[in-house]
Design an enzyme around this catalytic site. Structure first.
Site, PDB file in Angstrom:
ATOM      1  N   ARG A  21      -1.424  44.310  -3.499  1.00  0.00           N
ATOM      2  CA  ARG A  21      -1.024  43.994  -2.131  1.00  0.00           C
ATOM      3  C   ARG A  21      -1.146  45.252  -1.264  1.00  0.00           C
ATOM      4  O   ARG A  21      -0.905  46.370  -1.745  1.00  0.00           O
ATOM      5  CB  ARG A  21       0.429  43.529  -2.175  1.00  0.00           C
ATOM      6  CG  ARG A  21       1.030  43.102  -0.857  1.00  0.00           C
ATOM      7  CD  ARG A  21       0.606  41.739  -0.469  1.00  0.00           C
ATOM      8  NE  ARG A  21       1.474  41.170   0.561  1.00  0.00           N
ATOM      9  CZ  ARG A  21       1.101  40.195   1.368  1.00  0.00           C
ATOM     10  NH1 ARG A  21      -0.115  39.664   1.288  1.00  0.00           N
ATOM     11  NH2 ARG A  21       1.929  39.706   2.263  1.00  0.00           N
TER      12      ARG A  21
ATOM     13  N   THR B  35      -6.958  32.749   3.412  1.00  0.00           N
ATOM     14  CA  THR B  35      -6.792  33.517   2.196  1.00  0.00           C
ATOM     15  C   THR B  35      -7.740  32.837   1.250  1.00  0.00           C
ATOM     16  O   THR B  35      -8.265  31.778   1.574  1.00  0.00           O
ATOM     17  CB  THR B  35      -5.317  33.391   1.766  1.00  0.00           C
ATOM     18  OG1 THR B  35      -4.547  34.066   2.742  1.00  0.00           O
ATOM     19  CG2 THR B  35      -5.021  33.934   0.394  1.00  0.00           C
TER      20      THR B  35
HETATM   21  O1  DON Z   1       0.384  36.847   1.702  1.00  0.00           O
HETATM   22  C1  DON Z   1       0.626  35.861   2.395  1.00  0.00           C
HETATM   23  O2  DON Z   1       1.513  35.077   2.142  1.00  0.00           O
HETATM   24  C2  DON Z   1      -0.232  35.604   3.615  1.00  0.00           C
HETATM   25  N1  DON Z   1      -0.784  36.850   4.108  1.00  0.00           N
HETATM   26  C3  DON Z   1      -1.317  34.635   3.237  1.00  0.00           C
HETATM   27  C4  DON Z   1      -2.153  34.234   4.425  1.00  0.00           C
HETATM   28  C5  DON Z   1      -2.909  33.014   4.178  1.00  0.00           C
HETATM   29  O3  DON Z   1      -2.813  32.380   3.162  1.00  0.00           O
HETATM   30  C6  DON Z   1      -3.759  32.547   5.261  1.00  0.00           C
HETATM   31  N2  DON Z   1      -4.401  31.346   4.889  1.00  0.00           N
HETATM   32  N3  DON Z   1      -4.920  30.457   4.714  1.00  0.00           N
END
Ligand code: DON
Length: 586
Positions: A114, A391
């Site tokens: 992360r 994501t």
């Molecule tokens: O880590 C997280 O929870 C967010 N940064 C994830 C973002 C995300 O999944 C965007 N998506 N479709």
């Protein structure tokens, strides 16, 4: 009482077998189990499978399996390839989590790569002069970027658990960047839709649009020579090719010019953490999933613990009785998330308590199975028993039973929309996953407090939930999803669909999902739940609405899952909710 009678009468009239049968204590055998398996078939293979959101990337991974590599070799090849072919979320400039299961040691490792808050980050850095969160700064400025972890995460995973040399594993990505790849309809559509975000930045505009500013069309070739140079630097020098040398210089220069925080010292200080995974059980299967700084694993186990106390199977998949119980459970989990979850290196997350069967039983006891409890009446636990747009996820299974579940991200689609000039990659805006101000929701509407406040070196809380399931002590399932705050609930439902409702993994992926995150106090559903079911839920006091079509909430996650069946067949399922996904097996 009158109200409840009305509900169960309505239920009997409307959905016959499932809810009515349950209400009357009918034996399970009288309730037909609906699995949808005949309509949806997974991809089949015997030797290995890679399921990702982009076909070239799945095939890059598969080529490593065919060359004798293991699941980690394939995963790292897919991860680097997605950084080229799926720029919406595949990345070098972001971060994520990789779960690795090593069959010969019967061991799962949770790799946390992360992003970290740069040393210059401060608690109130996104608070504007008016005392409110400055959303433009939190979403779309250079300050929104955390120190990237993806390159170090992928390289370390390969060094420690892979078998092939880095240059071989990165070769497909380098080729796709240097020689280009055929733009898909999905990428054309995405690049057309996000023109405003990407064209605000000269470097990004140059990388993703033609010289005249028009988007690439499906069938045309997108070449990324600067990105190829960066990938080659990594292939030649390992992670140092990114965190030191000319690539680092360019990243830091971009930060300086744009008022961002990441320095050479931050890049040098970036560390990958190998953490013990979260473990839980559900009806005798073992769940092994991502620990903090993801909230996903804790809450998947917490919710499965609560749900284990009800015979969901005989209520019927997606019946009102089922959805109501799951939704009430979600409210408690997301309430706890807002208070108790954060980076475990900075905040003592009560993992044991939150994932205990006893705590789950206390939540179950509070849930009225006939009536919705408004979110305003649900608070995060004040005292516990002793003791986070685009994501992307991919899953891999190899012939020896090794598995990888990897979710990584730039946070928003194309991150903050800014690229590093000369180095060809986009920057994340993961700093918005921190709680910039208590009580002020982030971009996903998630609330947070002290546990997830901004501090130098800290990792923002995530919802990314790469997850494994083991059955009879053997690897059974690898899954995960994008979708911001919706990730946890998407993964929960795919696991329930397979484990509780016996669906094959493609059916489990395709059937409609629903989502509740405590606040807003609303069930978002995908199309496909009957109007009858929605009416029953509304009658129970649930606020229920369709996730807006065409908007970000129109689908609830995009899972990539693999299941190893008892007869040794590997089933792969790429979620059809977004275009271009592909389960590649052989
Ligand atoms: O880590 C997280 O929870 C967010 N940064 C994830 C973002 C995300 O999944 C965007 N998506 N479709």
């Amino acid at each position: 009482m009158k109200f409840f009678n009305k509900i169960s009468l309505a239920a009997i009239a409307v959905i016959g077998g499932s809810l009515a049968g349950f209400a009357q204590g009918v034996q399970p055998s009288q309730t037909p189990l609906i699995t949808y398996d005949t309509q949806f078939h997974p991809t089949l293979a015997k030797n290995g499978m890679v399921s990702s959101q982009e076909r070239n990337a799945s095939e890059a991974g598969l080529s490593m399996l065919k060359a004798g590599g293991n699941a980690v070799d394939a995963a790292v090849a897919t991860g680097f390839a997605l950084a080229v072919t799926h720029p919406q979320a595949g990345n070098l400039g972001g971060g994520g989590f990789m779960m690795v299961y090593l069959r010969d040691q019967d061991k799962t490792i949770a790799i946390d790569y992360r992003e970290m808050a740069p040393a210059g980050a401060t608690r109130d850095m996104f608070i504007g002069p008016d005392g409110n969160v400055d959303r433009r700064m939190a979403f779309f400025s250079h300050k929104s970027s955390g120190t990237p972890g993806s390159v170090k995460g992928l390289v370390e995973a390969l060094e420690q658990y892979g078998t092939l040399p880095l240059a071989q594993v990165m070769a497909p990505a380098i080729k796709l960047a240097e020689e280009g790849f055929v733009v898909s309809w999905g990428l054309e559509e995405s690049l057309t839709r996000y023109q405003k975000r990407l064209k605000g930045n000269a470097a990004a505009a140059g990388y993703f649009y033609k010289a005249d500013g028009s988007p690439y069309h499906a069938g045309e070739i997108l070449r990324q020579p600067d990105l190829a140079k960066t990938l080659k630097a990594i292939a030649a020098n390992g992670a140092a090719g990114f965190y030191e040398g000319w690539v680092a210089d360019k990243l830091v220069a971009t930060m300086k010019a744009g008022g961002g925080l990441i320095t050479h010292a931050d890049l040098k200080a970036y560390t990958v953490k190998h953490r013990p995974p979260i473990e839980g059980t559900f009806r005798g299967v073992k769940i092994v999933t991502m620990p903090p700084p993801s909230s996903g694993g804790v809450h998947i186990v917490q919710m499965l613990n609560v749900l284990e106390g009800w015979d969901l199977r005989n209520m019927g998949h997606n019946s009102a009785a089922y959805i109501h119980r799951v939704v009430e459970t979600m409210k408690y989990a997301y309430a706890d998330r807002s208070k108790w979850l954060g980076d475990p290196d900075y905040f003592d997350v009560p993992v044991k308590a939150l994932t205990s069967k006893g705590y789950a039983a206390s939540i179950r006891a509070k849930i009225n199975v006939n009536k919705a409890t408004p979110s305003t009446e649900i608070s995060p636990a004040t005292k516990l028993p002793e003791e986070s747009h685009d994501t992307t996820h991919f899953s891999v299974m190899d012939k020896d039973g090794n598995m990888v579940a990897n979710t990584y991200t730039l946070n928003f689609t194309y991150g903050n929309g800014m690229a590093v000039a000369g180095a060809g990659f986009l920057l994340n805006n993961e700093m918005d996953d921190f709680s910039a101000k208590p009580g002020s929701p982030n971009a996903f509407g998630l609330l947070g407090g002290e546990a997830n406040s901004i501090a130098a070196g800290k990792r923002p809380l995530s919802s990314m939930t790469p997850t494994f399931v083991f059955k009879d002590g053997k690897p059974f399932m690898a899954t995960g999803s994008p979708g911001g705050s919706r990730i946890i609930n998407a993964v929960l439902q795919v696991v329930l669909n397979v484990v509780e409702f016996d669906m094959n993994v493609q059916a489990a992926t395709n059937v409609p999902r629903f989502h509740h995150q405590w606040f807003p106090d609303r069930i978002f559903t995908e199309p496909g739940l009957s109007l009858d079911t929605r009416k029953i839920l509304a009658g129970m006091g649930q606020n229920i609405e369709l996730a807006p079509v065409g908007g970000k909430l129109s689908v609830l996650g995009t899972t990539q899952s693999i299941v190893l069946t008892p007869n040794g067949m590997i089933h792969g399922a790429s979620d059809p909710r977004r275009p271009g996904g592909y389960a590649a097996g052989y």
